[in-house]
Design an enzyme around this catalytic site. Sequence first.
Site, PDB file in Angstrom:
ATOM      1  N   ASP A 256       0.855  -1.184   0.000  1.00  0.00           N
ATOM      2  CA  ASP A 256       0.000   0.000   0.000  1.00  0.00           C
ATOM      3  C   ASP A 256       0.890   1.234   0.000  1.00  0.00           C
ATOM      4  OD1 ASP A 256      -2.311   1.496   0.056  1.00  0.00           O
ATOM      5  OD2 ASP A 256      -2.532   1.374   2.243  1.00  0.00           O
TER       6      ASP A 256
ATOM      7  N   HIS B 146      -3.642  14.071   0.139  1.00  0.00           N
ATOM      8  CA  HIS B 146      -3.925  13.210   1.288  1.00  0.00           C
ATOM      9  C   HIS B 146      -2.778  13.293   2.306  1.00  0.00           C
ATOM     10  CE1 HIS B 146      -5.138   9.832   3.742  1.00  0.00           C
ATOM     11  NE2 HIS B 146      -3.993   9.225   3.509  1.00  0.00           N
TER      12      HIS B 146
ATOM     13  N   GLU C  62     -10.754   4.001   2.903  1.00  0.00           N
ATOM     14  CA  GLU C  62      -9.788   4.771   2.119  1.00  0.00           C
ATOM     15  C   GLU C  62     -10.062   4.501   0.650  1.00  0.00           C
ATOM     16  OE1 GLU C  62      -5.841   3.754   3.621  1.00  0.00           O
ATOM     17  OE2 GLU C  62      -5.942   5.456   4.993  1.00  0.00           O
TER      18      GLU C  62
ATOM     19  N   GLU D 107      -8.983   4.142  -2.852  1.00  0.00           N
ATOM     20  CA  GLU D 107      -7.710   3.919  -3.533  1.00  0.00           C
ATOM     21  C   GLU D 107      -7.966   3.192  -4.849  1.00  0.00           C
ATOM     22  OE1 GLU D 107      -4.568   2.309  -1.161  1.00  0.00           O
ATOM     23  OE2 GLU D 107      -5.343   3.140   0.716  1.00  0.00           O
TER      24      GLU D 107
ATOM     25  N   ASP E  78      -9.386   0.445   1.212  1.00  0.00           N
ATOM     26  CA  ASP E  78      -8.426  -0.025   2.207  1.00  0.00           C
ATOM     27  C   ASP E  78      -8.924   0.396   3.590  1.00  0.00           C
ATOM     28  OD1 ASP E  78      -6.091  -1.232   3.079  1.00  0.00           O
ATOM     29  OD2 ASP E  78      -5.001   0.667   3.086  1.00  0.00           O
TER      30      ASP E  78
ATOM     31  N   ARG F  18      -8.566   4.143  12.632  1.00  0.00           N
ATOM     32  CA  ARG F  18      -7.682   5.279  12.939  1.00  0.00           C
ATOM     33  C   ARG F  18      -7.197   5.295  14.381  1.00  0.00           C
ATOM     34  NH1 ARG F  18      -6.265   6.354   7.910  1.00  0.00           N
ATOM     35  NH2 ARG F  18      -8.039   6.849   6.594  1.00  0.00           N
TER      36      ARG F  18
ATOM     37  N   GLN G 109      -4.555   2.668  14.816  1.00  0.00           N
ATOM     38  CA  GLN G 109      -3.360   3.134  14.099  1.00  0.00           C
ATOM     39  C   GLN G 109      -2.575   4.155  14.919  1.00  0.00           C
ATOM     40  OE1 GLN G 109      -4.355   4.749  10.255  1.00  0.00           O
ATOM     41  NE2 GLN G 109      -2.226   5.041   9.637  1.00  0.00           N
TER      42      GLN G 109
ATOM     43  N   LYS H 232      -4.570  -1.769   9.775  1.00  0.00           N
ATOM     44  CA  LYS H 232      -4.781  -1.905   8.332  1.00  0.00           C
ATOM     45  C   LYS H 232      -4.881  -3.358   7.896  1.00  0.00           C
ATOM     46  CE  LYS H 232      -3.699   2.509   7.324  1.00  0.00           C
ATOM     47  NZ  LYS H 232      -4.478   3.388   6.477  1.00  0.00           N
TER      48      LYS H 232
ATOM     49  N   THR I 280      -9.302  -5.455   3.291  1.00  0.00           N
ATOM     50  CA  THR I 280      -9.133  -4.570   2.145  1.00  0.00           C
ATOM     51  C   THR I 280     -10.065  -5.109   1.065  1.00  0.00           C
ATOM     52  OG1 THR I 280      -6.812  -4.191   2.704  1.00  0.00           O
ATOM     53  CG2 THR I 280      -7.477  -3.660   0.451  1.00  0.00           C
TER      54      THR I 280
ATOM     55  N   THR J 227      -4.650   6.508  -0.260  1.00  0.00           N
ATOM     56  CA  THR J 227      -5.887   7.289  -0.350  1.00  0.00           C
ATOM     57  C   THR J 227      -5.752   8.394  -1.391  1.00  0.00           C
ATOM     58  OG1 THR J 227      -6.172   6.874   1.992  1.00  0.00           O
ATOM     59  CG2 THR J 227      -7.549   8.599   1.029  1.00  0.00           C
TER      60      THR J 227
ATOM     61  N   GLU K 273     -10.324  12.709   6.655  1.00  0.00           N
ATOM     62  CA  GLU K 273     -10.161  14.028   6.056  1.00  0.00           C
ATOM     63  C   GLU K 273     -11.493  14.767   5.918  1.00  0.00           C
ATOM     64  OE1 GLU K 273      -7.865  11.609   3.127  1.00  0.00           O
ATOM     65  OE2 GLU K 273      -7.064  13.585   2.594  1.00  0.00           O
TER      66      GLU K 273
HETATM   67 CA    CA Z   1      -4.203   2.801   2.574  1.00  0.00          CA
END
Ligand code: CA
Length: 419
Positions: free
Chosen positions: A128, A135, A201, A203, A235, A239, A242, A255, A259, A352, A366
Site C-alpha cells: 500500500d 492526502h 480509504e 484507492e 483499504d 484510525r 493506528q 490496516k 481490504t 488514499t 479528512e
Molecule cells: Ca491505505
Amino acid sequence: MLKSFIEVDSDSHFPIQNLPYGAYETEQGEIHLCSAIGEYIVDLFVLDEEGLFDGSELNNQYAFQDSSLNYFMSLGKPAWTEARNTLQSLLSADSKILRDNTLLRQRVLKKRDEVRLVMPVQIGNYTDFYSSEQHARNVGSMFRDPDNALLPNWKHLPVGYHGRASSIVLSETEIHRPKGQTTPNNSQQPVFGPSQKLDFELEMGFITGPGNKLGHSISVQEAEEHIFGLVLVNDWSARDIQKWEYQPLGPFLAKSWATSISPWIVTIEALEPFRTACPEQNPKPLDYLHQTNRSTFDIQLDVLLKTDNQNEPHRICSTNFKHLYWTMAQQLAHQTVAGCNVMPGDLYASGTISGNEDDSFGSMLEITWNGNNPLSLPSGEQRSFLEDGDEVIMSGFAQGNGFKVGFGEVTGRILPAIE
Ligand code: CA
C-alpha cells in the site's frame, strides 16, 4: 467506433472497448474466468475449451481454463494483447462465431446480475503506497504541523508499506468492526475494544504480470510491461488503533483486517485512450525514479455512503486518479529497486486519493477532519466515522466519446465487532 452485436447502453461501464477480467461461480459450482459486456458476463473457460484463443501466444496454453488469472497474467503483454483482440473480434457486430451460434452463445453469455462473482486472482503480496500529495498534506497537517505537512522523504520516494494479502476480499463482502488497543482522550493507558474510528480509504490498485527475479529490479521505463490492470480498492482502516500502534514501525493491525477490491480488473490497454498528464514533480526524483513521458489515466472516482436510515446512497467524495503525485511505474520501480521480487497477481494500491477541494477527500478522517467537523447526511444523521450498518460504495470510470470504460463498484457494509 467498434460495436458489439450485444446492445450496450452508453452509460454502461462495460462496452466492447473495456472487456475487463473477472471470475464467477457456474451452476455446477466451478470457478470460471470471465469478462463483462453490457449486462452480460462472457465465460472465457468455454471460449478457451472451444479452441477460440488460437493465436500464437495463447494456443495450447489453456490460460482461461484455470480458476485464477495468475497464469494468464504471467504470460505478459503479447498474450494480453492477443486475448483482448480475440475477445473484441468474437464480440464484434460483424463476427458470426458467437452472434450466429445460439447454443454457444447460451453457454458463453450469462446475465451478470444472475451470477456470483468471485476473486479472479490469487493475490500473493500486497503493498500500500501513500502517493496522493493532498492526502499526505491533510494527514500531516492534522497530526503534525500544517507548515511542514510532508515529511522530508515524501517528494523523493513513493512512501509505502507491506500490507496483508490474506484479508483482501471481493466487493460485497461484509466487514466486521475490528477490535484492538486504543487510547481514548490521549491517555497513555490503552484500553481494548471495538474501534471507534472506523474509516474507508478510496484507492486504486494495480495487479502485476510477469514480475522480476529476486535480487533484480524492474526499471521505471519497463515497469508498465508488468502492470496487467487496475481495480478499485477500499483499504479499510481503524484510525484509533493506528494512532497508538504505528510508531516506530508503521501501520500493523489498523490496516490488516480487511481490504476490499472491485471484481473486475480493467486492463491498461482498455485505459490507453484515457492517458493524461501527471502533476509536475519538483524536485526531480533520483535517476532510478526519473520517468520520461510520465503519464497517468483520467479516471473519475466517487464514494457514496448509505446508512440504515437512508433509502438512497449519498455521495460524499468525488475525485480523480490523475491527481496522484507518483505514477504506478515509479511505484513499481521503487518497490523492486532493492531486489524485492514482484510476482504475477500481486496488488499495489495507490494510497488514499484526495483532490484539492473539500468534497474530494478520500477518507472520513479528512472529510470530518478527524471527527471535528461531522458529516451531515440527508437523513438528518451525522457521521464522524463509520457506524455499524453503514455501507460504503466506491465507483470509477473513464469517460470516452459515447462510451465509458468503468470498474463497476466496490462495496462493503460494516457489521458489529464479533464478541
Ligand atoms: Ca491505505
